[in-house]
Design a protein around this motif. Structure first.
Motif, PDB file in Angstrom:
ATOM      1  N   HIS A 303      39.117  45.541  40.284  1.00 10.40           N
ATOM      2  CA  HIS A 303      38.163  45.177  39.225  1.00 10.40           C
ATOM      3  C   HIS A 303      37.287  46.371  38.824  1.00 10.40           C
ATOM      4  O   HIS A 303      36.215  46.190  38.241  1.00 10.40           O
ATOM      5  CB  HIS A 303      37.279  44.018  39.683  1.00 10.40           C
ATOM      6  N   GLY A 304      37.707  47.573  39.186  1.00 13.39           N
ATOM      7  CA  GLY A 304      36.954  48.761  38.791  1.00 13.39           C
ATOM      8  C   GLY A 304      35.830  49.129  39.724  1.00 13.39           C
ATOM      9  O   GLY A 304      35.032  50.015  39.423  1.00 13.39           O
ATOM     10  N   GLY A 305      35.734  48.467  40.881  1.00 10.23           N
ATOM     11  CA  GLY A 305      34.685  48.773  41.852  1.00 10.23           C
ATOM     12  C   GLY A 305      35.233  49.553  43.031  1.00 10.23           C
ATOM     13  O   GLY A 305      36.198  50.300  42.905  1.00 10.23           O
ATOM     14  N   GLY A 306      34.626  49.368  44.193  1.00 12.46           N
ATOM     15  CA  GLY A 306      35.070  50.080  45.380  1.00 12.46           C
ATOM     16  C   GLY A 306      34.175  49.777  46.555  1.00 12.46           C
ATOM     17  O   GLY A 306      33.327  48.887  46.508  1.00 12.46           O
ATOM     18  N   GLY A 307      34.365  50.554  47.628  1.00 13.63           N
ATOM     19  CA  GLY A 307      33.553  50.358  48.820  1.00 13.63           C
ATOM     20  C   GLY A 307      34.352  50.597  50.084  1.00 13.63           C
ATOM     21  O   GLY A 307      35.248  51.441  50.111  1.00 13.63           O
ATOM     22  N   HIS A 308      34.039  49.834  51.105  1.00 12.69           N
ATOM     23  CA  HIS A 308      34.693  49.952  52.397  1.00 12.69           C
ATOM     24  C   HIS A 308      35.669  48.796  52.603  1.00 12.69           C
ATOM     25  O   HIS A 308      35.651  47.807  51.864  1.00 12.69           O
ATOM     26  CB  HIS A 308      33.652  49.919  53.524  1.00 12.69           C
ATOM     27  N   ILE A 309      36.501  48.906  53.634  1.00 10.82           N
ATOM     28  CA  ILE A 309      37.450  47.841  53.948  1.00 10.82           C
ATOM     29  C   ILE A 309      36.727  46.520  54.186  1.00 10.82           C
ATOM     30  O   ILE A 309      37.186  45.458  53.771  1.00 10.82           O
ATOM     31  CB  ILE A 309      38.297  48.217  55.182  1.00 10.82           C
ATOM     32  N   ARG A 310      35.534  46.600  54.800  1.00  8.78           N
ATOM     33  CA  ARG A 310      34.826  45.363  55.147  1.00  8.78           C
ATOM     34  C   ARG A 310      33.601  45.087  54.288  1.00  8.78           C
ATOM     35  O   ARG A 310      32.954  44.046  54.443  1.00  8.78           O
ATOM     36  CB  ARG A 310      34.446  45.389  56.628  1.00  8.78           C
ATOM     37  N   ALA A 311      33.260  45.996  53.368  1.00 11.50           N
ATOM     38  CA  ALA A 311      32.109  45.767  52.493  1.00 11.50           C
ATOM     39  C   ALA A 311      32.342  46.495  51.182  1.00 11.50           C
ATOM     40  O   ALA A 311      32.534  47.715  51.167  1.00 11.50           O
ATOM     41  CB  ALA A 311      30.825  46.267  53.156  1.00 11.50           C
ATOM     42  N   ALA A 312      32.339  45.755  50.078  1.00 13.99           N
ATOM     43  CA  ALA A 312      32.644  46.362  48.783  1.00 13.99           C
ATOM     44  C   ALA A 312      32.011  45.540  47.674  1.00 13.99           C
ATOM     45  O   ALA A 312      31.389  44.498  47.924  1.00 13.99           O
ATOM     46  CB  ALA A 312      34.163  46.462  48.595  1.00 13.99           C
ATOM     47  N   GLY A 313      32.192  45.999  46.443  1.00 15.77           N
ATOM     48  CA  GLY A 313      31.622  45.268  45.318  1.00 15.77           C
ATOM     49  C   GLY A 313      32.159  45.750  43.992  1.00 15.77           C
ATOM     50  O   GLY A 313      32.775  46.814  43.896  1.00 15.77           O
ATOM     51  N   PHE A 314      31.924  44.939  42.947  1.00 13.87           N
ATOM     52  CA  PHE A 314      32.338  45.313  41.602  1.00 13.87           C
ATOM     53  C   PHE A 314      31.513  44.529  40.586  1.00 13.87           C
ATOM     54  O   PHE A 314      30.835  43.558  40.928  1.00 13.87           O
ATOM     55  CB  PHE A 314      33.838  45.057  41.390  1.00 13.87           C
ATOM     56  N   SER A 315      31.568  44.962  39.330  1.00 14.46           N
ATOM     57  CA  SER A 315      30.929  44.252  38.230  1.00 14.46           C
ATOM     58  C   SER A 315      32.002  43.654  37.334  1.00 14.46           C
ATOM     59  O   SER A 315      33.118  44.176  37.246  1.00 14.46           O
ATOM     60  CB  SER A 315      30.042  45.201  37.422  1.00 14.46           C
ATOM     61  N   SER A 316      31.670  42.554  36.655  1.00 13.21           N
ATOM     62  CA  SER A 316      32.666  41.873  35.837  1.00 13.21           C
ATOM     63  C   SER A 316      31.995  41.164  34.663  1.00 13.21           C
ATOM     64  O   SER A 316      30.860  40.690  34.770  1.00 13.21           O
ATOM     65  CB  SER A 316      33.430  40.847  36.679  1.00 13.21           C
ATOM     66  N   ASP A 317      32.717  41.113  33.551  1.00 13.20           N
ATOM     67  CA  ASP A 317      32.275  40.339  32.391  1.00 13.20           C
ATOM     68  C   ASP A 317      32.854  38.924  32.410  1.00 13.20           C
ATOM     69  O   ASP A 317      32.571  38.124  31.524  1.00 13.20           O
ATOM     70  CB  ASP A 317      32.701  41.034  31.091  1.00 13.20           C
ATOM     71  N   GLU A 318      33.675  38.615  33.410  1.00 14.87           N
ATOM     72  CA  GLU A 318      34.310  37.294  33.487  1.00 14.87           C
ATOM     73  C   GLU A 318      33.295  36.223  33.900  1.00 14.87           C
ATOM     74  O   GLU A 318      32.265  36.517  34.502  1.00 14.87           O
ATOM     75  CB  GLU A 318      35.462  37.328  34.498  1.00 14.87           C
ATOM     76  N   GLU A 319      33.636  34.995  33.593  1.00 10.57           N
ATOM     77  CA  GLU A 319      32.828  33.859  34.037  1.00 10.57           C
ATOM     78  C   GLU A 319      33.107  33.597  35.516  1.00 10.57           C
ATOM     79  O   GLU A 319      34.124  34.031  36.070  1.00 10.57           O
ATOM     80  CB  GLU A 319      33.165  32.617  33.200  1.00 10.57           C
ATOM     81  N   TYR A 320      32.217  32.851  36.137  1.00  8.92           N
ATOM     82  CA  TYR A 320      32.317  32.595  37.574  1.00  8.92           C
ATOM     83  C   TYR A 320      33.664  31.990  37.990  1.00  8.92           C
ATOM     84  O   TYR A 320      34.281  32.472  38.955  1.00  8.92           O
ATOM     85  CB  TYR A 320      31.160  31.694  38.001  1.00  8.92           C
ATOM     86  N   PRO A 321      34.187  30.961  37.306  1.00 12.30           N
ATOM     87  CA  PRO A 321      35.472  30.401  37.746  1.00 12.30           C
ATOM     88  C   PRO A 321      36.607  31.427  37.703  1.00 12.30           C
ATOM     89  O   PRO A 321      37.488  31.411  38.580  1.00 12.30           O
ATOM     90  CB  PRO A 321      35.719  29.261  36.750  1.00 12.30           C
ATOM     91  N   GLU A 322      36.610  32.303  36.698  1.00  6.69           N
ATOM     92  CA  GLU A 322      37.652  33.324  36.611  1.00  6.69           C
ATOM     93  C   GLU A 322      37.524  34.333  37.753  1.00  6.69           C
ATOM     94  O   GLU A 322      38.524  34.793  38.311  1.00  6.69           O
ATOM     95  CB  GLU A 322      37.583  34.043  35.270  1.00  6.69           C
ATOM     96  N   ILE A 323      36.291  34.665  38.116  1.00  6.51           N
ATOM     97  CA  ILE A 323      36.073  35.598  39.227  1.00  6.51           C
ATOM     98  C   ILE A 323      36.576  34.979  40.531  1.00  6.51           C
ATOM     99  O   ILE A 323      37.250  35.634  41.328  1.00  6.51           O
ATOM    100  CB  ILE A 323      34.579  35.968  39.335  1.00  6.51           C
ATOM    101  N   VAL A 324      36.267  33.709  40.743  1.00  7.45           N
ATOM    102  CA  VAL A 324      36.740  33.022  41.954  1.00  7.45           C
ATOM    103  C   VAL A 324      38.261  33.043  42.007  1.00  7.45           C
ATOM    104  O   VAL A 324      38.868  33.375  43.036  1.00  7.45           O
ATOM    105  CB  VAL A 324      36.223  31.567  41.999  1.00  7.45           C
TER     106      VAL A 324
END
Length: 337
Positions: A303-324
């Motif tokens: 989703h264009g983000g990054g981080g560690h194997i056990r902790a990461a994150g990203f930003s999204s323009d999608e709605e919550y159900p699509e993200i899930v």
């Protein structure tokens, strides 16, 4: 103190760069956490002790910081790149890729290749975007790497510098409970305490000065927990309405995901929060892998983000159900389903 780590040649190269050049601009990743801020301050103290001209930069949009970090002495931070940015060596701290540099102007300045960039980080998926790259995934945090550079350069670790680096260590290791904590981490922490860190004061400032509005927000977030993807994912969302009802704000979401990761059963935890004052619906997603079975950095990179194997994150323009749905698809793909 002697430490053992990878990247000895890269450390020597960075140390040589710090000796050779006189003017620096320091920055860290967008949405800075304790390690980003602690490394930023720690490197600033290091360079100042070497007699260098050091400027710290974080975009104005990053402020106010999460309440946990507002005690940190960041009054000298520039909120716009200085006019002479093109003449400074840029040091990116705790930043896995160029897209995480926290300002479009600075990102463009870096991308056009007009100046020297030093990349100091511990994320395993760092893209090596610097002219000089010191990336040590065996370090628990970037603050550890800054400390080791200080030792190489003969810098005296003052109480102020030690306190900044300690914030980086204690937050990125989850109060020394995450698997990235090892003997090296504890040796460095002991040296920081010997340098004057007030452990009790920093702990209280980070974890115990909690406004009631934040507790109300935590309550709403926990009330909205869902367990999805055949029990593998525990997730919740924080909406603008939640901020309004509780009198809180986005800066009070720090640490909510830790409540989710303590739940028995699921493989990963996720918090989806709406970002305020963006002019459009944008959501930030934080991910944690409980047992390491799922590489959440791979989920974030998709989703264009990054981080560690056990902790990461990203930003999204999608709605919550699509993200899930997308997170569940990524989890299923990693499990070969």
């Amino acid at each position: 103190m002697t430490t053992t780590s990878v990247g000895a040649a890269e450390r020597e190269q960075v140390a040589a760069e710090l000796r050779e050049h006189d003017r620096f601009l320091l920055t860290a990743h967008e949405g800075p956490d304790g390690d980003a801020l602690g490394s930023l301050l720690g490197m600033h103290h290091l360079l100042s002790q070497l007699g260098k001209d050091s400027v710290m930069f974080l975009a104005a949009s990053e402020f106010p910081l999460p309440i946990e970090y507002r005690f940190m002495p960041l009054e000298e931070v520039f909120h716009e790149p200085p006019a002479d940015v093109v003449d400074r060596v840029v040091i990116c701290l705790d930043c896995g890729n160029l897209d995480r540099v926290p300002d479009d102007l600075l990102r463009d300045v870096l991308a056009d290749g007009r100046r020297r960039v030093i990349n100091i980080d511990h994320h395993h998926d760092n893209t090596g975007f610097g002219d000089v790259n010191l990336v040590d995934p065996t370090a628990s945090c970037t603050a550890e790497i800054v400390y080791e550079l200080a030792m190489m350069l003969g810098v005296t670790v003052t109480k102020e510098m030690a306190s900044a680096l300690y914030v980086g260590v204690v937050t990125d290791t989850g109060k020394f409970m995450y698997e990235n904590t090892d003997a090296r981490t504890h040796r460095i922490t002991a040296a920081l305490i010997d340098a004057g860190v007030d452990v009790d004061d920093i702990y209280r400032r980070l974890y115990e000065n909690v406004p009631i509005e934040k507790l109300r927000l935590v309550s709403r977030a926990l009330d909205g927990i869902e367990i999805v993807c055949d029990g593998r994912v525990v997730i919740t969302q924080i909406t603008s309405r939640d901020y309004e009802v509780t009198g809180s704000g986005e800066t009070m979401t720090e640490g909510i995901i830790d409540h989710l990761r303590s739940i028995e059963g699921p493989s990963i935890a996720a918090v989806v929060r709406e970002q305020q004052s963006r002019g459009r619906a944008t959501r930030k997603v934080s991910l944690r892998s409980m047992a390491g079975e799922i590489d959440v950095s791979a989920v974030a990179r998709a989703h264009g983000g990054g981080g560690h194997i056990r902790a990461a994150g990203f930003s999204s323009d999608e709605e919550y159900p699509e993200i899930v749905g997308s997170i569940c698809a990524q989890v299923s793909a990693q499990l070969g389903e």
